[in-house]
Design an enzyme around this catalytic site. Structure first.
Site, short mmCIF file in Angstrom:
data_model
loop_
_atom_site.label_atom_id
_atom_site.label_comp_id
_atom_site.label_asym_id
_atom_site.label_seq_id
_atom_site.Cartn_x
_atom_site.Cartn_y
_atom_site.Cartn_z
N TYR A 1 -6.04 -1.11 -6.96
CA TYR A 1 -5.43 -2.32 -6.38
C TYR A 1 -4.91 -1.98 -5.02
O TYR A 1 -4.60 -1.06 -4.49
CB TYR A 1 -4.61 -2.90 -7.22
CG TYR A 1 -3.55 -2.18 -8.03
CD1 TYR A 1 -3.00 -0.89 -7.55
CD2 TYR A 1 -2.74 -2.71 -9.13
CE1 TYR A 1 -1.81 -0.55 -8.17
CE2 TYR A 1 -1.74 -2.23 -9.73
CZ TYR A 1 -1.64 -0.72 -9.14
OH TYR A 1 -0.37 -0.21 -9.66
N GLU A 2 -4.53 -3.24 -4.26
CA GLU A 2 -4.18 -3.09 -2.95
C GLU A 2 -5.04 -2.29 -1.90
O GLU A 2 -4.92 -1.72 -0.98
CB GLU A 2 -2.88 -2.51 -2.83
CG GLU A 2 -1.72 -2.99 -3.62
CD GLU A 2 -1.40 -4.61 -3.40
OE1 GLU A 2 -2.02 -5.00 -2.56
OE2 GLU A 2 -1.08 -5.16 -4.30
N GLY A 3 -6.32 -2.48 -2.42
CA GLY A 3 -7.23 -1.77 -1.41
C GLY A 3 -8.00 -0.50 -1.89
O GLY A 3 -7.04 0.32 -2.27
N ARG B 1 0.74 -1.33 -0.02
CA ARG B 1 0.29 0.13 0.00
C ARG B 1 0.80 1.24 0.03
O ARG B 1 0.54 2.18 -0.71
CB ARG B 1 -1.08 -0.03 1.48
CG ARG B 1 -2.13 -0.84 0.98
CD ARG B 1 -2.89 -1.10 2.31
NE ARG B 1 -4.31 -1.90 1.72
CZ ARG B 1 -5.37 -2.31 2.73
NH1 ARG B 1 -5.01 -1.90 3.99
NH2 ARG B 1 -6.10 -3.09 2.31
#
Length: 595
Positions: free
Chosen positions: A441-443, A297
């Protein structure tokens, strides 16, 4: 026509003048991380990114990756594999990894500018080593000694790469719904069966082996997220002596066709009884996953920063060259047929917005990375605890704000180009397309907001926020009598006080209605981002004034800070008003009434 030049002057200003990384490295015991060495790394990274991977950015966008469905093998665009070979041979893959596993042992802070340059030069290419770094962190913190020896060393050396295999077709952020199975084989290994989607670098032609870190359920796993384990599943089985054995039962079944990052292999991965080994404890896979995820992140936040900076560089150059109309206050270049568009207030608004968000965002991101070094290496246990609390708090802010601001910055850059911003040959539309994925992506941004509000504020009782507010308070007290900073200190004190008050109000309302957390989360996230940048811009002005840099740099920092405080920081007023409105405006409409 779209080019990239590493912003070394501002990177060095951030590292040395604002963050005082030389003193930090000395305190943390990084004896080899001298300024001379770090400068050499920055210079060589600039050369590599500008001349090797930046020219491949458009090539990758046009060619994309291809899949041979018969073999499940992915081929990357022309030049990508050769660039990776240079990357690995020159030691970049292990820059910040421990020396005992073949790395160079440099601080994470020194690796952050390298990461920014790579992402600005070629985001899609940069995704391949990015996933290896996440796998490295998981193995370092959760792997057994033999796993580190067998799998970690080749990844750090760049001979192999790593992935994170988390998402499945029916579940994204809600991993409690995960279905991939892991059945014991009786010899300490497991048979992994299931399908994972959105797997970045799931297959490629860079290396001979790819180490997949896979979330799956054991037969006796409890329901929900508490029943998830993590497994090491190599693409090619690894013999006891470290040599490669037979291909494992894992294969890329499809490549996703995406809006952007065409040269990044986004794979559907099929595990058909693939042999894997458990990493960490049974049913405790989420611990290892969050180690990877938090690293990723922060890294994705830097992707947003890099894209913003490249877009800004090209927009600025175009604004200085493009002649269009005369300045409203009279001709500025009477010897030319028209004035360059940089004389127009609205173009300056767009350029200054980019400049303020990029340079302030660079300090925010670099500081967050430096906390990793403090949390691991500081000799003071209390300092390590504060750093750990603060990095947890800042991670969702860095990820969400730097990526959402990259959409804003690439948009403004396109606007500076006018119609040319929409034309492929100028390269601006690719940057805008690529920026979109960084918010997902990655949340997603919404997930980051919930993480900040639910976990970092409520569950952890705002421990990281208290540390950051303490930093602001200390800075304001130190410079309370500094007349040259008065225009920033007053507003900074006020925003810190309101930040604390808003946090308490949300918490009090949430005690009566849990929806209040979700209703406030998005606005609270961005309020926090703008408040954090106010602190860093005030710090930047103070650092510039105290430095030996030319007056032109000092003036530029001060004027950009003024722009930020007067034009961008007031965005917090909208976010504060939205938070104050509570959950009712969002939840009152019946779900069936949406049509």
């Amino acid at each position: 026509m779209n080019t990239y030049k590493a912003p070394l002057a501002d990177i060095r200003f951030a590292l040395y003048d604002v963050l005082d990384s030389e003193a930090l490295f000395a305190r943390l015991g990084f004896a080899d991380a001298s300024r001379e060495l770090v400068d050499a790394i920055l210079d060589e990274s600039a050369r590599f990114t500008e001349t090797v991977i930046a020219p491949l950015n458009r090539v990758g966008d046009e060619h994309g990756c291809t899949l041979d469905k018969a073999t499940g093998r992915v081929t990357t665009p022309p030049g990508f594999r050769e660039a990776y070979q240079q990357f690995a041979e020159n030691g970049w893959a292990g820059l910040v990894s421990p020396t005992e596993y073949g790395g160079q042992g440099l601080p994470h802070t020194a690796g952050v500018p390298v990461k920014e340059m790579i992402d600005a030069a070629n985001l899609a290419w940069g995704n391949f080593p990015l996933l290896s770094h996440g796998a490295t962190e998981a193995l370092l913190h959760h792997g057994e000694d033999w796993q580190k020896e067998a799998f970690l060393k080749p990844i750090i050396e760049g001979r192999w790469t790593g992935t994170m295999c988390l998402t499945e077709p029916h579940c994204g952020s809600d991993l409690g719904l995960l279905k991939t199975r892991a059945v014991p084989n009786g010899d300490g290994t497991y048979s992994i069966t299931g399908t994972k989607i959105f797997i970045t670098a799931g297959d490629h032609d860079f290396t001979d082996n790819i180490i997949h870190l896979v979330l799956a359920r054991l037969p006796d796993a409890p329901a929900g997220s508490k029943g998830i384990s993590m497994f090491i599943v190599p693409k090619v089985k690894v013999n006891a002596d470290g040599s490669l054995g037979e291909p494992n039962a894992v294969q890329c079944g499809a490549l996703e066709h995406k809006m952007g990052i065409h040269a990044s292999a986004t794979c559907v991965m099929n595990f058909d009884g693939a042999v894997g080994t458990l990493i960490g404890q049974p049913h405790k896979g989420l611990m290892a996953m969050f180690t990877m995820m938090n690293t990723a992140r922060l890294a994705v936040g830097l992707q947003g920063l890099g894209l913003s900076d490249r877009a800004y560089q090209n927009a600025l150059r175009y604004a200085r060259d493009r002649l269009q109309m005369r300045a409203l206050s009279g001709a500025k270049f009477p010897d030319k047929a028209a004035d360059p568009i940089i004389v127009h207030p609205d173009v300056r608004r767009m350029l200054l917005t980019q400049k303020a968000l990029i340079e302030g965002g660079r300090l925010l991101g670099y500081h967050a990375a430096s906390l990793i070094d403090v949390a691991i290496h500081d000799p003071d246990a209390e300092a390590r605890k504060r750093a750990d609390d603060l990095i947890g708090f800042l991670t969702p802010i860095v990820k969400a704000c730097l990526t959402e601001w990259s959409i804003e910055c690439t948009y403004h850059a396109q606007q500076c180009f006018g119609g040319h911003g929409y034309i492929q040959e100028w390269g601006m539309e690719q940057l805008a397309r690529d920026a979109r994925i960084t918010t997902l992506y990655e949340g997603t941004t919404g997930i980051q907001a919930l993480d900040l509000m639910g976990r970092k504020i409520m569950q952890q009782q705002g421990a990281g926020l208290r540390v950051f507010l303490g930093m602001i308070g200390e800075f304001c007290t130190t410079h309370a009598d500094d007349a040259s900073l008065a225009e920033f200190i007053g507003p900074l004190r006020e925003i810190a006080q309101e930040w604390q008050a808003l946090t308490m109000q949300i918490g009090q309302r949430a005690m009566g209605d849990a929806d209040e957390l979700g209703a406030a989360a998005w606005d609270y996230l961005f309020y926090s981002g703008y408040a954090a940048l106010a602190y860093w811009w005030a710090r930047a002005v103070a650092a510039a004034d105290a430095s030996s840099h030319p007056q032109s740099l000092k003036n530029a920092k001060r004027e950009t800070a003024r722009f930020y405080f007067t034009r961008l920081l007031p965005r917090t007023r909208t976010h504060a008003a939205a938070i104050a409105s509570g959950a009712a405006p969002l939840m009152a409409l019946d779900a069936d009434a949406f049509d």
